[in-house]
Each structure stands twice: as structure tokens, then as C-alpha cells.
Design an enzyme around this catalytic site. Structure first.
Site, PDB file in Angstrom:
ATOM      1  N   TRP A 172      -9.547 -13.000   2.793  1.00  0.00           N
ATOM      2  CA  TRP A 172      -8.778 -11.977   3.519  1.00  0.00           C
ATOM      3  C   TRP A 172      -8.309 -12.495   4.876  1.00  0.00           C
ATOM      4  CZ3 TRP A 172      -6.771  -8.404   0.691  1.00  0.00           C
ATOM      5  CH2 TRP A 172      -6.171  -7.293   1.270  1.00  0.00           C
ATOM      6  N   LYS A 206       0.852  -1.198   0.000  1.00  0.00           N
ATOM      7  CA  LYS A 206       0.000   0.000   0.000  1.00  0.00           C
ATOM      8  C   LYS A 206       0.882   1.241   0.000  1.00  0.00           C
ATOM      9  CE  LYS A 206      -3.856  -2.277   2.340  1.00  0.00           C
ATOM     10  NZ  LYS A 206      -4.467  -2.614   3.652  1.00  0.00           N
ATOM     11  N   GLU A 220     -11.401  -9.783  -1.409  1.00  0.00           N
ATOM     12  CA  GLU A 220     -11.107  -9.715   0.035  1.00  0.00           C
ATOM     13  C   GLU A 220     -12.177 -10.449   0.842  1.00  0.00           C
ATOM     14  OE1 GLU A 220     -10.477  -5.647   1.302  1.00  0.00           O
ATOM     15  OE2 GLU A 220      -9.422  -5.130  -0.535  1.00  0.00           O
ATOM     16  N   GLU A 252     -11.669   2.071  -3.417  1.00  0.00           N
ATOM     17  CA  GLU A 252     -12.707   2.805  -2.689  1.00  0.00           C
ATOM     18  C   GLU A 252     -12.824   4.277  -3.092  1.00  0.00           C
ATOM     19  OE1 GLU A 252     -12.014   1.966   1.478  1.00  0.00           O
ATOM     20  OE2 GLU A 252     -12.101  -0.199   1.170  1.00  0.00           O
TER      21      GLU A 252
HETATM   22  C1  XIL Z   1      -6.934  -3.863   6.061  1.00  0.00           C
HETATM   23  C2  XIL Z   1      -5.906  -4.763   6.680  1.00  0.00           C
HETATM   24  O1  XIL Z   1      -6.438  -6.070   6.756  1.00  0.00           O
HETATM   25  C3  XIL Z   1      -5.548  -4.267   8.063  1.00  0.00           C
HETATM   26  O2  XIL Z   1      -4.462  -5.001   8.599  1.00  0.00           O
HETATM   27  C4  XIL Z   1      -5.163  -2.789   7.999  1.00  0.00           C
HETATM   28  O3  XIL Z   1      -4.980  -2.306   9.313  1.00  0.00           O
HETATM   29  C5  XIL Z   1      -6.224  -1.973   7.307  1.00  0.00           C
HETATM   30  O4  XIL Z   1      -6.475  -2.525   6.035  1.00  0.00           O
HETATM   31  N1  XIL Z   1     -10.360  -2.976   2.453  1.00  0.00           N
HETATM   32  C6  XIL Z   1      -9.131  -3.087   1.845  1.00  0.00           C
HETATM   33  C7  XIL Z   1      -8.005  -3.714   2.598  1.00  0.00           C
HETATM   34  O5  XIL Z   1      -8.999  -2.777   0.652  1.00  0.00           O
HETATM   35  O6  XIL Z   1      -6.758  -3.179   2.230  1.00  0.00           O
HETATM   36  C8  XIL Z   1      -8.207  -3.570   4.082  1.00  0.00           C
HETATM   37  O7  XIL Z   1      -7.167  -4.271   4.740  1.00  0.00           O
HETATM   38  C9  XIL Z   1      -9.574  -4.090   4.487  1.00  0.00           C
HETATM   39  C10 XIL Z   1     -10.646  -3.257   3.818  1.00  0.00           C
END
Ligand code: XIL
Length: 387
Positions: free
Chosen positions: A345, A103, A297, A193
Site C-alpha cells: 500500500w 472508490k 494492502e 470492511e
Molecule cells: C486509504 C487511502 O490510502 C487514503 O489515501 C484515503 O484517504 C483513505 O483510504 N483500507 C482500505 C483502503 O481498504 O482503501 C484505505 O486506503 C486504507 C484502509
């Protein structure tokens, strides 16, 4: 359906009875017959209504890639639990997504400065163990490095920073290829998003670049790599009809304006009873765009309203069925050429971002890595057993 299940349980019991245990059948969740004295994982307790002995690996029952999430630190760890984690990962999955390491906040460490080391470690693991990597996520309002949040340059300078980051990141991860010359990083969630409901979400990017930042991001990514698959990723695409329609109309604008896009990631953070009929409808609607479809996810909460202090059999069965529905509708509705894959996920419940101190159990393995009945639900769905 019930009868089918009873028959399959009986068949399973017969199978276990005659299995030699070394026929390639999974040891997921621990051995089903002769316990290995060195194993950390206890044998599955067949009387436990929340668990079952898996006989099939997820990746073997699907015609498309099955994924889970990783971190560079877990992959590097040799602790007992991370060793079991990697065993399950290698046995059941063939695609990986970095939970956080790829990220923006983790890679874009300063102006014109990048740290790709965690992503590189993930790609190296993938190459060594035959996984595809799905890149996640170039631009997301929840993963902005502090220095960029407080960037004091002009808006033009801000945009130049983001453009250079997108291009540098995509170009960097295009470099590693497997023995056939196929890039290990097959795809990117370019923008995550963009929408909040059906409206464009206000974020640092809309404020400093404009509401068309998403179109620019896809063009930058495509300039950096002509082949990598470019995805738009979002949550509640199943469940929120207005949001879904906004995304579908974004896609048709992209197509008429020649903005490159290859696929849509439906995050699929679900509840045991939600969405119901909108689940197949949403998968159909997204498939109708003609783009690749990634369930990106997947997890299913069993206690979203916090009404349980411990999981009940009834709730676990509802959750199992929700997993089955996702597998079934994805397998049967999305045309094969558009099936990019299905990514879960997390592995153990306690590793889930939704675990919340033990008040939910959203995944396919319990905290001892035993396969839960949710795993059976997903296997059934992937095998085309109607829910
Ligand atoms: C989440 C991770 O699982 C966590 O460890 C982190 O603190 C926050 O992000 N949508 C997404 C993912 O696109 O990247 C997110 O992952 C969950 C929601």
C-alpha cells in the site's frame, strides 16, 4: 538465520563488485555503481543501516503478481519524483490498485451519474505498461458520496441506485482487454470492511438496504460480468481471530447459498511485532476456504505506539522480519492456484496513508526512493527464506 544473512550480504557485496550494472539487475533506489549524473536519486549509502542495494525486483522473485497503488494524477505527472515513482512501479510490479480513484465517492457523482475518467486513465496506463488492475472498492462505508449519504428517496430507490452503480461500474471496467483478450481489470473488491470485529458493521448500507446488502452486491457484480474475480476485503483478518471466523462463516454461507465469491483480500496493515503466531495461522485459515487469497494492502508500522521520535536499527530490523514473514508465509502456505498476489500500500514512506507527518516509516522505499531493508525482508520471504 543470522549466518545466512551474513553470507548473503557477502555474496551481495561480491556481486556488486563484479556487476557491470547493465545486466538487468535493478536500479531500484538508484544506481549501485556508476552514478548517473542526470539521476535525481543519490547512490545508496551502503553504510546506512536502514538501506540496502536491491539486486532483485519483487515481481521477479514471486510466482504470483506483485502490486502497488497508483492514482491517475501521479500517473499523468511528469515531475521528477513521479517519474521515479513510475520507473520503480514498472520495474518491480505487475499489478496495480487505485488508492482512491476507483472508490464509490470518486466515481458515483450523482443519481445515475458516474465519472470513470480516473479509473479509465489507470486502466489505459496498465494496458500500455503490462499491468493487471485490481478494482478497489465498489462498496465501502468510508467512501460514500455526499449526495448518497443524504439521499432523500425511499429505501427501494436507494437500493436501486446502488444496484445500478455496481452493475454500471463492473460492466464499464470489463470493456478494456489486452492483446490476448484478457480483461485488464481482473478483479474487484466488491465489499470492503463489512465486519466490525465479529459483528456486522452498522452503515448506511445496512440501514437502507439491510444486513444482506453484501450478498446483493456480489450478485449484482456477477450479473454485470460473469468472469471478473469477486473479492471480499477486510483488515485484521490476521490478528483478530473472531473477525476472521465471522468472515470464514460468511464465505461458507455464500457458498451454500450460491452467492458468487472468488477470493478474500487480507489487507495486512501490520505492526512490526503484530501479529506474531496468528500471521501464519490466519493465512492458513483463509487458504483453507479454497478461495483466492490476496494480500491486498500490505504495510508495516514501526512506531504504532509513538514511542520513537526516529526509527531505530532494532525496530527497522523487526519491521524487516515482519515483511519477510508475510512474504514467506504467503508463498509457502497458500497453494499456488490460490495465490492471487500481494499488493503493497504505497511506494515511499511519505506517500503512505500512515506516514503521519513523518512519525512512521511503513513501506519499502525511503523518501528518496532508496530501497529499505524492509524490501530485503520481503524479497527473502518471497524467495522462501524462513524468518
Ligand atoms: C486509504 C487511502 O490510502 C487514503 O489515501 C484515503 O484517504 C483513505 O483510504 N483500507 C482500505 C483502503 O481498504 O482503501 C484505505 O486506503 C486504507 C484502509
Amino acid at each position: 538465520m543470522k549466518i545466512l544473512k551474513i553470507i548473503s550480504v557477502l555474496l551481495l557485496a561480491m556481486c556488486i563488485g563484479c556487476s557491470s550494472g547493465d545486466d538487468g539487475g535493478p536500479q531500484v533506489g538508484g544506481p549501485t555503481e556508476t552514478p548517473d549524473p542526470d539521476s535525481e536519486t543519490p547512490p545508496v549509502d551502503n553504510s546506512d543501516p536502514f538501506l540496502y542495494s536491491a539486486t532483485e525486483n519483487l515481481k521477479d522473485v514471486a510466482d504470483f503478481p506483485l502490486g502497488n497503488i497508483v492514482s491517475a494524477s501521479k500517473l499523468a505527472s511528469t515531475s521528477a519524483s513521479n517519474t521515479t515513482f513510475k520507473d520503480i512501479l514498472n520495474q518491480e510490479y505487475n499489478s496495480i490498485t487505485a488508492e482512491n480513484d476507483m472508490k464509490m465517492a470518486n466515481m458515483f457523482t450523482g443519481p445515475d451519474t458516474y465519472d470513470f475518467s480516473d479509473g479509465d486513465a489507470i486502466v489505459a496506463y496498465a494496458l500500455e505498461n503490462g499491468f493487471r488492475v485490481h478494482g478497489h472498492a465498489l462498496i465501502w462505508h468510508s467512501s460514500i458520496p455526499n449526495w448518497l449519504n443524504t439521499f432523500e428517496g425511499t429505501d427501494e430507490e436507494f437500493e436501486a441506485q446502488v444496484e445500478a452503480y455496481v452493475k454500471a461500474t463492473v460492466a464499464h471496467f470489463a470493456e478494456v482487454t489486452d492483446g490476448d483478450g484478457t480483461p485488464v481489470v481482473a478483479s474487484w473488491d466488491v465489499v470492503n470492511e463489512y465486519f466490525d470485529g465479529s459483528a456486522v458493521r452498522t452503515s448506511l448500507f445496512t440501514q437502507r438496504i439491510g444486513t444482506d446488502f453484501h450478498e446483493k452486491a456480489f450478485q449484482w457484480a456477477r450479473e454485470a460480468d460473469p468472469d471478473v474475480k469477486l473479492f471480499y476485503n477486510d483488515y485484521n483478518i490476521a490478528g483478530e481471530v473472531d473477525k476472521r471466523n465471522a468472515i470464514i462463516s460468511m464465505v461458507s454461507n455464500f457458498i451454500s447459498d450460491d452467492i458468487p465469491i472468488d477470493g478474500i483480500g487480507m489487507q495486512m496493515h501490520l505492526n512490526h511485532d503484530w501479529p506474531s503466531t496468528d500471521l501464519p495461522t490466519s493465512i492458513q485459515d483463509i487458504a483453507d476456504t479454497g478461495l483466492l487469497v490476496h494480500i491486498s494492502e500490505l504495510d508495516v508500522k514501526a512506531n504504532y505506539s509513538d514511542d520513537l521520535s526516529e526509527l531505530t536499527v532494532e525496530r527497522a530490523q523487526a519491521q524487516e522480519e515482519q515483511y519477510q514473514r508475510v512474504g514467506y508465509y504467503y508463498t509457502t502456505i497458500v497453494p499456488q492456484a490460490q495465490q492471487f498476489g500481494l499488493t503493497i500500500w504505497g511506494v515511499r514512506d511519505q506517500d503512505s496513508w500512515l506516514y503521519d507527518g513523518g512519525s512512521d516509516w511503513p513501506l519499502l522505499y525511503d523518501n528518496d526512493f532508496n530501497t529499505k531493508i524492509t524490501h530485503r525482508g520481503l524479497v527473502d520471504g518471497l524467495e522462501g527464506v524462513a524468518p
